[in-house]
Scaffold this active site. Structure first.
Site, PDB file in Angstrom:
ATOM      1  N   ASP A   6       0.869  -1.167   0.000  1.00 48.15           N
ATOM      2  CA  ASP A   6       0.000   0.000   0.000  1.00 48.15           C
ATOM      3  C   ASP A   6       0.922   1.238   0.000  1.00 48.15           C
ATOM      4  OD1 ASP A   6      -2.419   1.546   0.570  1.00 48.15           O
ATOM      5  OD2 ASP A   6      -1.608   1.750   2.587  1.00 48.15           O
ATOM      6  N   LEU A   7       0.387   2.415  -0.292  1.00 51.52           N
ATOM      7  CA  LEU A   7       1.244   3.611  -0.346  1.00 51.52           C
ATOM      8  C   LEU A   7       1.126   4.458   0.928  1.00 51.52           C
ATOM      9  CD1 LEU A   7       3.157   5.447  -2.000  1.00 51.52           C
ATOM     10  CD2 LEU A   7       1.116   6.517  -2.970  1.00 51.52           C
ATOM     11  N   ASP A   8      -0.046   5.073   1.088  1.00 53.97           N
ATOM     12  CA  ASP A   8      -0.232   5.982   2.226  1.00 53.97           C
ATOM     13  C   ASP A   8      -0.252   5.188   3.533  1.00 53.97           C
ATOM     14  OD1 ASP A   8      -0.957   8.056   3.926  1.00 53.97           O
ATOM     15  OD2 ASP A   8      -3.093   7.835   3.490  1.00 53.97           O
ATOM     16  N   THR A  14       1.145  10.217   3.702  1.00 52.59           N
ATOM     17  CA  THR A  14       0.427  11.295   3.012  1.00 52.59           C
ATOM     18  C   THR A  14      -0.884  11.625   3.725  1.00 52.59           C
ATOM     19  OG1 THR A  14      -0.060   9.532   1.432  1.00 52.59           O
ATOM     20  CG2 THR A  14       1.329  11.316   0.654  1.00 52.59           C
ATOM     21  N   LYS A  42      -8.708   6.818   5.894  1.00 53.36           N
ATOM     22  CA  LYS A  42      -7.483   6.116   5.473  1.00 53.36           C
ATOM     23  C   LYS A  42      -7.811   4.898   4.621  1.00 53.36           C
ATOM     24  CE  LYS A  42      -4.242   7.673   8.921  1.00 53.36           C
ATOM     25  NZ  LYS A  42      -3.394   7.352  10.059  1.00 53.36           N
ATOM     26  N   SER A 111      -2.390   0.815  -4.468  1.00 58.47           N
ATOM     27  CA  SER A 111      -2.902   1.968  -3.717  1.00 58.47           C
ATOM     28  C   SER A 111      -4.255   2.425  -4.232  1.00 58.47           C
ATOM     29  CB  SER A 111      -1.894   3.120  -3.840  1.00 58.47           C
ATOM     30  OG  SER A 111      -2.443   4.327  -3.371  1.00 58.47           O
ATOM     31  N   ALA A 112      -5.057   2.991  -3.323  1.00 59.34           N
ATOM     32  CA  ALA A 112      -6.344   3.572  -3.712  1.00 59.34           C
ATOM     33  C   ALA A 112      -6.152   4.946  -4.353  1.00 59.34           C
ATOM     34  CB  ALA A 112      -7.231   3.721  -2.479  1.00 59.34           C
ATOM     35  N   LYS A 142     -10.836  -0.629  -2.363  1.00 59.49           N
ATOM     36  CA  LYS A 142     -10.704  -1.472  -1.168  1.00 59.49           C
ATOM     37  C   LYS A 142     -11.933  -1.201  -0.284  1.00 59.49           C
ATOM     38  CE  LYS A 142      -5.717  -0.554  -1.279  1.00 59.49           C
ATOM     39  NZ  LYS A 142      -4.600   0.164  -0.641  1.00 59.49           N
ATOM     40  N   GLU A 166      -0.180  -3.460   4.513  1.00 59.12           N
ATOM     41  CA  GLU A 166      -1.301  -2.507   4.589  1.00 59.12           C
ATOM     42  C   GLU A 166      -1.436  -1.855   5.959  1.00 59.12           C
ATOM     43  OE1 GLU A 166      -3.884  -0.795   3.717  1.00 59.12           O
ATOM     44  OE2 GLU A 166      -4.088  -1.283   1.606  1.00 59.12           O
ATOM     45  N   ASP A 167      -1.907  -0.601   5.982  1.00 54.55           N
ATOM     46  CA  ASP A 167      -2.122   0.074   7.271  1.00 54.55           C
ATOM     47  C   ASP A 167      -3.598   0.336   7.556  1.00 54.55           C
ATOM     48  OD1 ASP A 167      -2.365   2.117   5.241  1.00 54.55           O
ATOM     49  OD2 ASP A 167      -2.349   3.557   6.896  1.00 54.55           O
TER      50      ASP A 167
HETATM   51  P1  B16 Z   1      -6.308  10.262  -3.897  1.00 55.64           P
HETATM   52  P2  B16 Z   1      -3.579   4.240   0.008  1.00 55.64           P
HETATM   53  C1  B16 Z   1      -5.378   6.229  -0.019  1.00 55.64           C
HETATM   54  O1  B16 Z   1      -4.071   5.774  -0.219  1.00 55.64           O
HETATM   55  C2  B16 Z   1      -5.447   7.122   1.213  1.00 55.64           C
HETATM   56  O2  B16 Z   1      -5.165   6.367   2.378  1.00 55.64           O
HETATM   57  C3  B16 Z   1      -6.831   7.700   1.328  1.00 55.64           C
HETATM   58  O3  B16 Z   1      -6.914   8.533   2.461  1.00 55.64           O
HETATM   59  C4  B16 Z   1      -7.157   8.476   0.046  1.00 55.64           C
HETATM   60  O4  B16 Z   1      -8.479   9.002   0.104  1.00 55.64           O
HETATM   61  C5  B16 Z   1      -7.014   7.548  -1.150  1.00 55.64           C
HETATM   62  O5  B16 Z   1      -5.704   6.998  -1.185  1.00 55.64           O
HETATM   63  C6  B16 Z   1      -7.290   8.257  -2.470  1.00 55.64           C
HETATM   64  O6  B16 Z   1      -6.276   9.175  -2.702  1.00 55.64           O
HETATM   65  O7  B16 Z   1      -7.225  11.360  -3.480  1.00 55.64           O
HETATM   66  O8  B16 Z   1      -4.868  10.685  -4.015  1.00 55.64           O
HETATM   67  O9  B16 Z   1      -6.807   9.550  -5.140  1.00 55.64           O
HETATM   68  O10 B16 Z   1      -3.505   4.067   1.495  1.00 55.64           O
HETATM   69  O11 B16 Z   1      -4.561   3.287  -0.657  1.00 55.64           O
HETATM   70  O12 B16 Z   1      -2.234   4.249  -0.654  1.00 55.64           O
HETATM   71 MG    MG Z   2      -2.836   3.130   3.410  1.00 55.30          MG
END
Ligand code: B16
Ligand code: MG
Length: 216
Positions: A6-8, A14, A42, A111-112, A142, A166-167
């Protein structure tokens, strides 16, 4: 065996920038929004995050307004992302990636975020990932398994041979639904469905990773 990160909350933090950007929008809309509320965003997609924010304020708005707010929030968020540097890679990440590289274990990003590729470029990690799956490529966010299944497909490995890091609860559930092993990063109470939970990336026990690889 392959890894999907996962990224964030795993590679970079972030969430603090998402918080600032959502907070600014919430203020403008007169919706109370605090850090505990932000926890619920998140791992959740951008559009679902806006829905959650609006529900906090009991607000119903038109589709056109929603679109406008999504763009506004993202513009604000990107103003922070553009300032990111390699300093923002979370402690423990470089050592783990080095270990995987040394053992010829491939890894992808799952990542989302629709900004995932840009963020990886900003922190200088883009070239290291064998594949990237982000919020632009999946129809179902997800906890649906799509993002990780696509990651496995891109890495050309079976789902059961993937380990997800994943977090977020939604991400752990997505990994489980994909039939993958999952390392949770954060609170054991929250991420109970993961195979093992470490508080932070820097706490990952490299012997646990070695065992995963050797028992493959
Ligand atoms: P964006 P991950 C997610 O990242 C974030 O945790 C979540 O808070 C955010 O809304 C989502 O990405 C979408 O991000 O607005 O940049 O498309 O944890 O899946 O890496
Ligand atoms: Mg995350």
């Amino acid at each position: 065996m392959a890894f999907i990160f996962d990224l964030d909350g795993v590679i970079v933090d972030t969430a603090k920038y998402h918080y600032l950007a959502w907070h600014q929008l919430a203020d403008r809309l007169g919706i109370p929004f605090n850090k505990a509320d932000n926890e619920r965003l998140k791992g959740v997609s951008r559009v679902q995050s806006l829905e959650l924010l609006l529900s906090l304020g009991g607000r119903r708005i038109s589709a056109a307004e929603k679109q406008q707010y999504l763009e506004e929030k993202n513009r604000q968020y990107l103003s922070f992302v553009h300032k990111m540097t390699t300093d923002e890679i979370l402690p423990g990440v470089p050592a783990l990636l080095d270990f995987l590289d040394a053992n010829h274990i491939r890894y992808a990003l799952g990542s989302a975020s629709k900004n995932a590729a840009l963020i990886l470029q900003k922190v200088g990690l883009y070239e290291r990932f064998s594949a990237i799956v982000d919020g632009n490529e999946v129809a179902q966010a997800k906890p649906a398994p799509e993002v990780f299944l696509l990651g496995a497909q891109k890495l050309k490995v079976q789902a059961q041979d993937c380990v997800v890091v994943e977090d977020a609860i939604a991400g752990v559930e997505a990994a489980r639904a994909a039939g993958m092993k999952c390392i949770g990063i954060g609170d054991k109470e929250v991420l109970g469905k993961a195979d093992i939970v470490f508080k932070e990336m820097a706490d990952i026990d490299i012997n646990y990773i070695k065992n995963l690889i050797n028992n493959d």
